[in-house]
Design an enzyme around this catalytic site. Structure first.
Site, PDB file in Angstrom:
ATOM      1  N   GLU A 153      20.082  70.495 -33.362  1.00  0.00           N
ATOM      2  CA  GLU A 153      20.722  69.858 -34.500  1.00  0.00           C
ATOM      3  C   GLU A 153      19.881  69.994 -35.764  1.00  0.00           C
ATOM      4  O   GLU A 153      18.652  69.974 -35.722  1.00  0.00           O
ATOM      5  CB  GLU A 153      20.971  68.377 -34.193  1.00  0.00           C
ATOM      6  CG  GLU A 153      21.949  68.182 -33.036  1.00  0.00           C
ATOM      7  CD  GLU A 153      22.217  66.728 -32.731  1.00  0.00           C
ATOM      8  OE1 GLU A 153      21.446  65.855 -33.194  1.00  0.00           O
ATOM      9  OE2 GLU A 153      23.200  66.445 -32.028  1.00  0.00           O
ATOM     10  N   CYS A 158      17.259  59.013 -38.506  1.00  0.00           N
ATOM     11  CA  CYS A 158      15.937  59.197 -37.917  1.00  0.00           C
ATOM     12  C   CYS A 158      15.900  58.647 -36.502  1.00  0.00           C
ATOM     13  O   CYS A 158      16.297  57.508 -36.257  1.00  0.00           O
ATOM     14  CB  CYS A 158      14.898  58.486 -38.784  1.00  0.00           C
ATOM     15  SG  CYS A 158      13.214  58.691 -38.204  1.00  0.00           S
TER      16      CYS A 158
END
Length: 375
Positions: free
Chosen positions: A94, A348
Site C-alpha cells: 500500500e 498511521c
C-alpha cells in the site's frame, strides 16, 4: 525469465555498462516509462534515438512497470487516497497520497505561502518483522523486501493521481531493514526525471543503529524520523519488541552523530497510548531525553487496528497536557498529527493489506504537512 523493473537503477546501469552504452540515456528511458504508464500499447522501440544496442537489452531484461494499480480508494473528505499496488510476484503493498493546502491558516503566525501540495507515503517491504504491538502492518509478519524499482514504481503510480512534492518512507515495512533498495530508490527519486529534493524526503525508522550510522554518507540531506514512542527502554521493549536489539542509550548516541553530521532537525514520532506512555512523567522523561537535540516531536493519536487491540487512544486532555509540557518546560517544538485516511485504513499504523471498512470521518480542518515539520 522474470523481467526486472526499468526503475531498478543498479540493474539497468550494469546492463548498459556491460554493453558499452552511456548511462546518460537511462533518465530518458525512465521519462518515457513514466509517460507510458497505463498505455498497454507502449513498446521500447517507441523511445527514439537510443543506441541500437539498448533495444534488445530493454526487450529481453526489463519492463516499464512490473507492478500494477490493483485498487484506489479515496477518503470521504477527498484529502487522502490509498493505492493498493500488486507486485510482479502477486504480493500487495500500500501507498498513501495525502493532500495539503498550504493557503489554509497560518504557519508560525505568518500567512502560509504556496498552494496545494501532496505527500506520498511509500512502503519498503511486504509486511514487517519489527512486530510493534500497536501497528497493523506488524500483524502481517515479514514477507519480502521490495526492490528499488518496486519502491520507485509507487511514485510513478501515485503521480498519475496527484503531483507529488514530498515522500515519506512511513508505509509498510522498516525502511532501514531494506537499506540497499532504500538508498537506490532515493537516488533515483532525487535525480532526473523525478528531481525531488532530498529535503523533501523523510525516512522513518524504529532505530536500526548500524543503518542510521551510514545513512547520511550514502544519501546526504534526507530527513530522519525516529519511531521512539517511549522515553525509557523498558516501555519501548514492551510495545516495540525490536527495541531490545537497539538500546535507547545507544540509539540516542547514533542520533546525536547523525544530527551533528547532517545539521538537520530530527523528527521524533510518538504514538499516544492511553495509560502506557502518555502520562506527565513520560512527557518530562522525553523532554530530558531530547534536551541536547534539535528535534520536532510529532504526537500521533493511536489509530485502532481492530477490536482485539490491547491499546486505547489517549484522550485530548492528555495529549494537550503532554504537548504543553514539552513546549513550555523544555522548549521542544511539538505538533499533534491530524488524522488522515482513517476511513480507508490509510492512517498511521493502519497499513495492512485488507479491504477497508466504509466508516466516515470528520474532515480535518488544518493539516500540518511533513514538509512544515522540518522547517
Amino acid at each position: 525469465m522474470t523481467l526486472k523493473s526499468i526503475f531498478d537503477a543498479k540493474e539497468i546501469r550494469a546492463e548498459f555498462k556491460a554493453a558499452g552504452i552511456n548511462p546518460s540515456f537511462i533518465p530518458i528511458i525512465w521519462k518515457h516509462a513514466i509517460i507510458s504508464n497505463n498505455n498497454d500499447n507502449f513498446e521500447w522501440n517507441h523511445i527514439p534515438s537510443l543506441p541500437s544496442a539498448a533495444y534488445p537489452i530493454l526487450y529481453s531484461k526489463f519492463k516499464p512497470l512490473t507492478s500494477s494499480l490493483h485498487s484506489l480508494l479515496h477518503s470521504s473528505d477527498q484529502v487522502t487516497s490509498k493505492l493498493l499496488i500488486k507486485l510482479q510476484n502477486g504480493a500487495l503493498v500500500e501507498a498513501v497520497v495525502m493532500r495539503y493546502d498550504t493557503r489554509l491558516g497560518k504557519y508560525n503566525g505568518k500567512p502560509r505561502p504556496g498552494g496545494p501540495r501532496s505527500t506520498l507515503c511509500v512502503s519498503s517491504q511486504v509486511g514487517c518483522k519489527m512486530g510493534c504491538k500497536f501497528c497493523a502492518t506488524g500483524t502481517m509478519g515479514f514477507k519480502n523486501n521490495l526492490s528499488s524499482g518496486e519502491i520507485v514504481e509507487q511514485l510513478v503510480h501515485a503521480s498519475c493521481i496527484s503531483s507529488i512534492r514530498n515522500i515519506v518512507f512511513m508505509g509498510m515495512g522498516e525502511p532501514l531493514n531494506n537499506y540497499a533498495s532504500l538508498v537506490e530508490a532515493v537516488r533515483v527519486m532525487t535525480g532526473p526525471p523525478f528531481q525531488l529534493s532530498p529535503k523533501r524526503i523523510t525516512v522513518s525508522t524504529v532505530g536500526i543503529i548500524p543503518a542510521i550510522n551510514k545513512l547520511h554518507n550514502d544519501v546526504p540531506g534526507l530527513n530522519l524520523a525516529v519511531s521512539l514512542h517511549a522515553p525509557v527502554q523498558d516501555i519501548r521493549c514492551q510495545i516495540m519488541p525490536a527495541a531490545r536489539a537497539f538500546p535507547l542509550e545507544k540509539l540516542m548516541d547514533a542520533l546525536q552523530d547523525y544530527q551533528k553530521n547532517s545539521q538537520q532537525n530530527i523528527m521524533i514520532e510518538y504514538i499516544m497510548l492511553d495509560g502506557v506512555n502518555d502520562e506527565e512523567q513520560h512527557a518530562h522523561q522525553l523532554g530530558k531525553l531530547l534536551d541536547t537535540f534539535q528535534a520536532v516531536v510529532n504526537l500521533i493519536p493511536f489509530n485502532p487496528i481492530g477490536s482485539a487491540s490491547q491499546f486505547r487512544t489517549s484522550n485530548e486532555h492528555r495529549v494537550s497536557r503532554f504537548q504543553k509540557i514539552l513546549r513550555g518546560t523544555y522548549g521542544i517544538r511539538t505538533t499533534v498529527r491530524k488524522q488522515m485516511g482513517q476511513d480507508i485504513s490509510g492512517a498511521c499504523g493502519q497499513l495492512v493489506v485488507n479491504q477497508p471498512d466504509k466508516r466516515s470521518i470528520e474532515k480535518s480542518s488544518l493539516l500540518t504537512d511533513i514538509e512544515d515539520l522540518h522547517l
